[in-house]
Design an enzyme around this catalytic site. Sequence first.
Site, PDB file in Angstrom:
ATOM      1  N   GLU A 113       1.823 -12.017 -64.911  1.00  0.00           N
ATOM      2  CA  GLU A 113       3.387 -12.899 -65.114  1.00  0.00           C
ATOM      3  C   GLU A 113       3.632 -14.417 -64.615  1.00  0.00           C
ATOM      4  OE1 GLU A 113       7.027 -10.601 -64.189  1.00  0.00           O
ATOM      5  OE2 GLU A 113       5.398  -9.203 -63.795  1.00  0.00           O
ATOM      6  N   LYS A 115       4.719 -17.500 -62.594  1.00  0.00           N
ATOM      7  CA  LYS A 115       6.006 -17.171 -60.722  1.00  0.00           C
ATOM      8  C   LYS A 115       6.321 -18.063 -61.334  1.00  0.00           C
ATOM      9  CE  LYS A 115       4.901 -17.853 -56.560  1.00  0.00           C
ATOM     10  NZ  LYS A 115       5.706 -18.625 -56.171  1.00  0.00           N
ATOM     11  N   ASP A 117       9.127 -21.131 -60.734  1.00  0.00           N
ATOM     12  CA  ASP A 117       9.829 -22.288 -59.429  1.00  0.00           C
ATOM     13  C   ASP A 117      11.408 -21.885 -60.257  1.00  0.00           C
ATOM     14  OD1 ASP A 117       9.362 -23.301 -57.868  1.00  0.00           O
ATOM     15  OD2 ASP A 117       8.718 -25.268 -58.682  1.00  0.00           O
ATOM     16  N   TYR A 224      12.639 -10.004 -63.294  1.00  0.00           N
ATOM     17  CA  TYR A 224      10.828  -9.771 -63.218  1.00  0.00           C
ATOM     18  C   TYR A 224      10.876  -8.593 -62.961  1.00  0.00           C
ATOM     19  CZ  TYR A 224      10.994 -12.643 -59.132  1.00  0.00           C
ATOM     20  OH  TYR A 224      11.540 -13.365 -58.319  1.00  0.00           O
ATOM     21  N   LYS A 311      -2.200 -19.505 -57.512  1.00  0.00           N
ATOM     22  CA  LYS A 311      -0.953 -20.592 -57.506  1.00  0.00           C
ATOM     23  C   LYS A 311      -2.129 -21.518 -57.873  1.00  0.00           C
ATOM     24  CE  LYS A 311       2.195 -20.993 -54.971  1.00  0.00           C
ATOM     25  NZ  LYS A 311       2.820 -21.057 -54.362  1.00  0.00           N
ATOM     26  N   CYS A 405       1.194 -35.208 -22.985  1.00  0.00           N
ATOM     27  CA  CYS A 405       2.426 -34.326 -23.817  1.00  0.00           C
ATOM     28  C   CYS A 405       3.192 -35.604 -24.348  1.00  0.00           C
ATOM     29  CB  CYS A 405       3.106 -33.551 -23.184  1.00  0.00           C
ATOM     30  SG  CYS A 405       4.761 -32.946 -23.774  1.00  0.00           S
ATOM     31  N   CYS A 408       6.874 -34.959 -21.892  1.00  0.00           N
ATOM     32  CA  CYS A 408       7.037 -34.937 -20.557  1.00  0.00           C
ATOM     33  C   CYS A 408       5.792 -35.560 -20.206  1.00  0.00           C
ATOM     34  CB  CYS A 408       7.647 -33.328 -20.359  1.00  0.00           C
ATOM     35  SG  CYS A 408       5.503 -32.563 -20.704  1.00  0.00           S
ATOM     36  N   CYS A 423       0.961 -27.953 -24.267  1.00  0.00           N
ATOM     37  CA  CYS A 423       1.784 -28.354 -23.139  1.00  0.00           C
ATOM     38  C   CYS A 423       1.798 -27.532 -21.971  1.00  0.00           C
ATOM     39  CB  CYS A 423       2.519 -29.461 -23.544  1.00  0.00           C
ATOM     40  SG  CYS A 423       3.904 -29.672 -21.661  1.00  0.00           S
ATOM     41  N   CYS A 429       9.243 -28.578 -19.995  1.00  0.00           N
ATOM     42  CA  CYS A 429       9.413 -29.960 -20.797  1.00  0.00           C
ATOM     43  C   CYS A 429      10.062 -29.109 -21.923  1.00  0.00           C
ATOM     44  CB  CYS A 429       7.945 -29.450 -21.628  1.00  0.00           C
ATOM     45  SG  CYS A 429       7.454 -30.605 -23.373  1.00  0.00           S
TER      46      CYS A 429
END
Length: 667
Positions: A113, A115, A117, A224, A311, A405, A408, A423, A429
């Site tokens: 089938e 797909k 959207d 479907y 896809k 980082c 921090c 980190c 942090c």
Amino acid sequence: MSNTIEQKINALREELRMHNYNYYVLDAPVISDYEFDIKLKELEKLETENPQFFDANSPTQRVGGAITKNFNTVVHKNRMYSLANSYSKEDLEDWEKRVKKILGTDEVEYTCELKYDGASINLLYENGTLKSAVTRGDGFEGDEVTENIRTIKSIPLVLNKKLDETFEIRGEIILPLEGFNKMNEERVDIGEEPYRNPRNTASGSLKLQDSAEVAKRPLDCLLYHIVSDKPIKNTHFETLEFARELGFKIPKAIEVCKSINQVFSFIEKWNTERFNLPYETDGIVVKVNSLAQQDELGYTAKSPRWAIAYKFKAEQESTILREITYQVGRTGAITPVANLEPVQLAGTIVKRASLHNADQIEKLDIRVGDTVYVEKGGEIIPKIVGVDVSKRPLNSEPTNYITHCPDCNTELIRNEGDAKHYCPNEYGCPTQITGRIQHFISRKAMNIDGLGAETIELLFKEGLINNYADLYELTEQQIIPLERMAEKSAQNIIAGIENSKQIPFEKVLFALGIRFVGETVAKKLAKHFKSIDNLMKASFEELITVDEIGDRIAQSVIDFSSNLVNIQLVSHLKSYGVQLEMSAESQENITTILKDKIFVVSGVFTIFNRNDLKKSIEDNGGKVASSISKKTTYVIAGENMGPSKLAKAETLGIPIISESDYLKMLE
């Protein structure tokens, strides 16, 4: 006289339903729009004059008008899974091998089938009429949007055939391109911004508060998949053909394929023809056609084993990379982000894209100022897939990955074999702290109403919380003075926090944010250890004996359990009344009768449905495997058991038992 009027009203309703079906589903009208409108006005007049014959499913009720300020959250009776994705023929061939291996047969046919959207929807029908409509949500629960769905004319309010069965049917709410373009022309004419793409506009339409506004939008519904307690037909294709007879709009682009090569032919055909469709599609869905085989294949934690999405090649555009910034996740993982010159891609404006990690930047030699190629991975997340080196500025310099980082300033670490930098300042942090709290309150975890990411950051910034246990000490008086916070909002937050004390242990365990412990793993650990105390005292050897718990997860649990900060957090949560052990109700009918026994379930059953049978095995301490091996203790066989599985069980000498035999075993 009354009977005559009622008969005339019912006859008009039935006639108009059939005209609706011919026009919106079959695309084959037999009367003009003018004639339809005349009949509709005649029915409206009769219904107005005779309110005693009111029917919520009358064709006159599709104009909307109901106002919904808050959409109720509804738990799906049957979970709405997502599909696994594939991007090549090799992916599909690998999927087919897995399917045939589990089924133990080469006799497998497929349905293909398109797909679609759009926005996923689940429709519930009882006694032949539409009962409710719920969005996909997170797959476990969604929002009820019945009043808005009733305005979509391709969705039958009453089925063409009398049907006693209660069933769910799933599909996509879409906005055809012609209608979408017309809506945008009207918006531009009145000076408003046009909508970005049909998919998001369709999804947004479902959550409009006024159903009369939804009725004005040219929404459509392509269906479907039917879900029912007992199969209506033997195959997926036959079920969809039956759904078409009931009045549902089942797309014509569906084929039964006898081999994977026929599947490839279907894909090649629609890879070009999809551009002639009146709506958007982004791939092909391939499903095992036999419902008995679908039942036998079952599901992974995230998707059905019997279906896969192929896809189409992602749309690609080029743009300029302006800056590289770095994000810190709740686990401390650093993700580099490309900040781009805005570009239109697959219906949306893309300004940022993931660069994944330092290796990816080095591999593609990505630099600030480069012209880069961007595409949407799986049509969702933008990513950079290449660089146009010919357009590189003369003063270009290689990218130096950060060493500290960004939040921090702690020096980053990178463990051997790990693609990402981290980190290590886990409890100092700021982004890691707020990230863990945001995960704790999320819908799939503690599901605390009224709290969002921005509010958590604000509470942390004001020093009111430093960890998720602190949430349970908050008061209305502390919250009300905060920016954009009213008394009602503060009350909702406190109520949401209080209600979270009833969230079951397996969700609390997921909420704690132990690395590698997702929803499914949390359920397995909760079921096995029964309480947080038992889990935190468990040894590495005890942990890896649990089904699907490997070395990495076991070590992560050990690390969490031996950390003093976490021990104190768990202790605080206990004192606030958070559920940190399995409830008595959840442990009812739980035994260890089947401990150390491994079952393979095959065929179609009459006493149990397959999921209930598997749950019964697990509730009694047994394990369910998908394929037969020397380790298998029993095969529970129903009707239509695969011949290859039967032969394998006999060859290995595995006892084959029935449902009745299984029940006797429990006694």
